[in-house]
Design a protein around this motif. Structure first.
Motif, PDB file in Angstrom:
ATOM      1  N   ALA A  79       2.174  12.953   3.431  1.00 27.20           N
ATOM      2  CA  ALA A  79       1.969  12.143   2.218  1.00 27.20           C
ATOM      3  C   ALA A  79       3.167  11.226   1.983  1.00 27.20           C
ATOM      4  O   ALA A  79       3.005  10.045   1.659  1.00 27.20           O
ATOM      5  CB  ALA A  79       1.748  13.054   1.011  1.00 27.20           C
TER       6      ALA A  79
ATOM      7  N   TYR B  58      -0.167  13.757  -2.823  1.00 28.25           N
ATOM      8  CA  TYR B  58      -0.431  15.068  -2.247  1.00 28.25           C
ATOM      9  C   TYR B  58      -1.043  15.968  -3.318  1.00 28.25           C
ATOM     10  O   TYR B  58      -0.532  16.043  -4.424  1.00 28.25           O
ATOM     11  CB  TYR B  58       0.866  15.686  -1.729  1.00 28.25           C
ATOM     12  CG  TYR B  58       0.773  17.182  -1.484  1.00 28.25           C
ATOM     13  CD1 TYR B  58      -0.169  17.692  -0.599  1.00 28.25           C
ATOM     14  CD2 TYR B  58       1.616  18.066  -2.138  1.00 28.25           C
ATOM     15  CE1 TYR B  58      -0.290  19.059  -0.394  1.00 28.25           C
ATOM     16  CE2 TYR B  58       1.508  19.440  -1.929  1.00 28.25           C
ATOM     17  CZ  TYR B  58       0.553  19.922  -1.062  1.00 28.25           C
ATOM     18  OH  TYR B  58       0.436  21.277  -0.866  1.00 28.25           O
TER      19      TYR B  58
ATOM     20  N   LYS C 239      -6.459   2.642   3.286  1.00 25.33           N
ATOM     21  CA  LYS C 239      -6.069   3.956   2.761  1.00 25.33           C
ATOM     22  C   LYS C 239      -7.202   4.939   3.002  1.00 25.33           C
ATOM     23  O   LYS C 239      -8.372   4.603   2.825  1.00 25.33           O
ATOM     24  CB  LYS C 239      -5.792   3.847   1.264  1.00 25.33           C
ATOM     25  CG  LYS C 239      -4.601   2.967   0.953  1.00 25.33           C
ATOM     26  CD  LYS C 239      -3.616   3.720   0.081  1.00 25.33           C
ATOM     27  CE  LYS C 239      -2.336   2.929  -0.102  1.00 25.33           C
ATOM     28  NZ  LYS C 239      -1.255   3.785  -0.584  1.00 25.33           N
TER      29      LYS C 239
ATOM     30  N   ARG D  23      -8.743   6.535  -2.421  1.00 25.62           N
ATOM     31  CA  ARG D  23      -8.165   6.903  -1.134  1.00 25.62           C
ATOM     32  C   ARG D  23      -6.642   6.865  -1.222  1.00 25.62           C
ATOM     33  O   ARG D  23      -6.065   6.422  -2.202  1.00 25.62           O
ATOM     34  CB  ARG D  23      -8.652   5.949  -0.043  1.00 25.62           C
ATOM     35  CG  ARG D  23     -10.112   6.170   0.397  1.00 25.62           C
ATOM     36  CD  ARG D  23     -10.527   7.595   0.318  1.00 25.62           C
ATOM     37  NE  ARG D  23     -11.567   7.975   1.250  1.00 25.62           N
ATOM     38  CZ  ARG D  23     -12.379   9.016   1.068  1.00 25.62           C
ATOM     39  NH1 ARG D  23     -12.292   9.734  -0.040  1.00 25.62           N
ATOM     40  NH2 ARG D  23     -13.257   9.331   1.972  1.00 25.62           N
ATOM     41  N   GLY D  24      -5.989   7.329  -0.149  1.00 25.21           N
ATOM     42  CA  GLY D  24      -4.547   7.428  -0.166  1.00 25.21           C
ATOM     43  C   GLY D  24      -4.151   8.793  -0.654  1.00 25.21           C
ATOM     44  O   GLY D  24      -3.280   8.961  -1.497  1.00 25.21           O
ATOM     45  N   VAL D  25      -4.841   9.816  -0.095  1.00 28.80           N
ATOM     46  CA  VAL D  25      -4.626  11.176  -0.585  1.00 28.80           C
ATOM     47  C   VAL D  25      -4.556  12.180   0.577  1.00 28.80           C
ATOM     48  O   VAL D  25      -5.280  12.055   1.558  1.00 28.80           O
ATOM     49  CB  VAL D  25      -5.753  11.547  -1.584  1.00 28.80           C
ATOM     50  CG1 VAL D  25      -7.111  11.515  -0.909  1.00 28.80           C
ATOM     51  CG2 VAL D  25      -5.523  12.900  -2.223  1.00 28.80           C
TER      52      VAL D  25
ATOM     53  N   LEU E 230       3.278   8.250   4.420  1.00 25.25           N
ATOM     54  CA  LEU E 230       2.219   7.254   4.199  1.00 25.25           C
ATOM     55  C   LEU E 230       2.236   6.693   2.775  1.00 25.25           C
ATOM     56  O   LEU E 230       1.438   5.820   2.446  1.00 25.25           O
ATOM     57  CB  LEU E 230       0.850   7.894   4.472  1.00 25.25           C
ATOM     58  CG  LEU E 230       0.593   8.368   5.908  1.00 25.25           C
ATOM     59  CD1 LEU E 230      -0.624   9.287   5.951  1.00 25.25           C
ATOM     60  CD2 LEU E 230       0.398   7.186   6.853  1.00 25.25           C
ATOM     61  N   SER E 231       3.136   7.227   1.935  1.00 25.10           N
ATOM     62  CA  SER E 231       3.134   6.915   0.499  1.00 25.10           C
ATOM     63  C   SER E 231       1.773   7.238  -0.137  1.00 25.10           C
ATOM     64  O   SER E 231       1.249   6.465  -0.937  1.00 25.10           O
ATOM     65  CB  SER E 231       3.496   5.447   0.236  1.00 25.10           C
ATOM     66  OG  SER E 231       4.770   5.168   0.721  1.00 25.10           O
ATOM     67  N   TYR E 232       1.222   8.377   0.234  1.00 21.06           N
ATOM     68  CA  TYR E 232      -0.022   8.866  -0.344  1.00 21.06           C
ATOM     69  C   TYR E 232       0.322   9.917  -1.402  1.00 21.06           C
ATOM     70  O   TYR E 232       1.436  10.437  -1.428  1.00 21.06           O
ATOM     71  CB  TYR E 232      -0.882   9.551   0.728  1.00 21.06           C
ATOM     72  CG  TYR E 232      -1.659   8.634   1.645  1.00 21.06           C
ATOM     73  CD1 TYR E 232      -1.341   7.283   1.767  1.00 21.06           C
ATOM     74  CD2 TYR E 232      -2.715   9.136   2.409  1.00 21.06           C
ATOM     75  CE1 TYR E 232      -2.064   6.462   2.626  1.00 21.06           C
ATOM     76  CE2 TYR E 232      -3.444   8.317   3.263  1.00 21.06           C
ATOM     77  CZ  TYR E 232      -3.108   6.982   3.373  1.00 21.06           C
ATOM     78  OH  TYR E 232      -3.824   6.189   4.219  1.00 21.06           O
TER      79      TYR E 232
END
Ligand code: C5P
Length: 222
Positions: A24, A31, A3, A122-124, A27-29
């Motif tokens: 987002a 936002y 991520k 992470r993942g944002v 990626l399933s992030y």
């Protein structure tokens, strides 16, 4: 897959939030719309008729202000001291005043601290003006979106017409130019392309083409 953090910066109405949401989602992030935070504070300040050049009072106001970005079924909602202001922060008066609030050092320091803690894992995907340069300088992917002012005004105009808002193309062009000027010329963290950002000119690209380009850059590193 690892991520990462994705920073998306650029001038007003370049389509940052639209593509950031798509990226987002893909990626399933999460936002994070940092402009919404400056807008929420501006709404509160103008409602209280605070002088927007009064940095000390604005900073004090921000200390007592809770701004939440909530993901919901109807998209992201913005809560100001618990009250839903998602629509109000897009009003003309907020749009025309936000850059005066956002130029103050004390305001930016507090906002950046809040934004960094929101993105603490992470993942944002985060969009704004200073994300790649100041908020997330170590973001793995940095994007700088640009488009001609004519194209940006045209997109905003069509968006307004669709929503049923009255709108004037020339007026929009002036507002966008004015906001870019203040954001680019301010002393603290002006709108600037990070050295390691990928610049994408979206003038003749569709939303999906822009999102695909960003996703390609992401897939190169994850
Ligand atoms: O992104 P948006 O157009 O909603 O941002 C509104 C305003 O907030 C910008 O014109 C700018 O003055 C300010 N802003 C900022 N730094 C950010 C995001 C927004 O100064 N990271």
């Amino acid at each position: 897959k690892k991520k990462i953090a994705i920073a998306i910066d650029g001038p007003a109405a370049a389509g940052k939030s639209t593509v950031a949401k798509i990226v987002a989602y893909e990626l399933s992030y999460i936002y994070i719309d940092t402009g919404a935070m400056y807008r929420a504070l501006t709404l509160k300040a103008t409602n209280q008729s605070l002088a927007l050049e009064d940095e000390t009072s604005l900073a004090k106001l921000l200390q007592d202000t809770k701004i939440e970005l909530k993901q919901s079924n109807e998209g992201q909602r913005v809560l100001l001291d618990g009250e839903d202001v998602t629509l109000e922060i897009r009003s003309q008066i907020v749009t025309n005043n936000v850059s005066y609030v956002a130029k103050h050092k004390a305001i930016r320091e507090e906002m950046v601290a809040r934004q960094q803690s929101l993105a603490n894992y992470r993942g944002v995907v985060m969009d704004g003006r200073d994300i790649g340069t100041h908020v997330l300088p170590d973001a793995e992917v940095k994007i700088f979106l640009i488009a001609s002012v004519e194209e940006r005004a045209k997109r905003r105009y069509e968006e307004n017409v669709q929503k049923g808002f009255p709108s004037d193309l020339e007026e929009l062009k002036k507002e966008i130019e004015q906001r870019d000027l203040i954001d680019s010329k301010r002393e603290v963290a002006p709108l600037l392309k990070a050295e390691d950002a990928i610049e994408i000119d979206t003038t003749s690209l569709t939303i999906d083409q822009v999102a695909q380009k960003i996703l390609e850059a992401v897939y190169d590193v994850i």
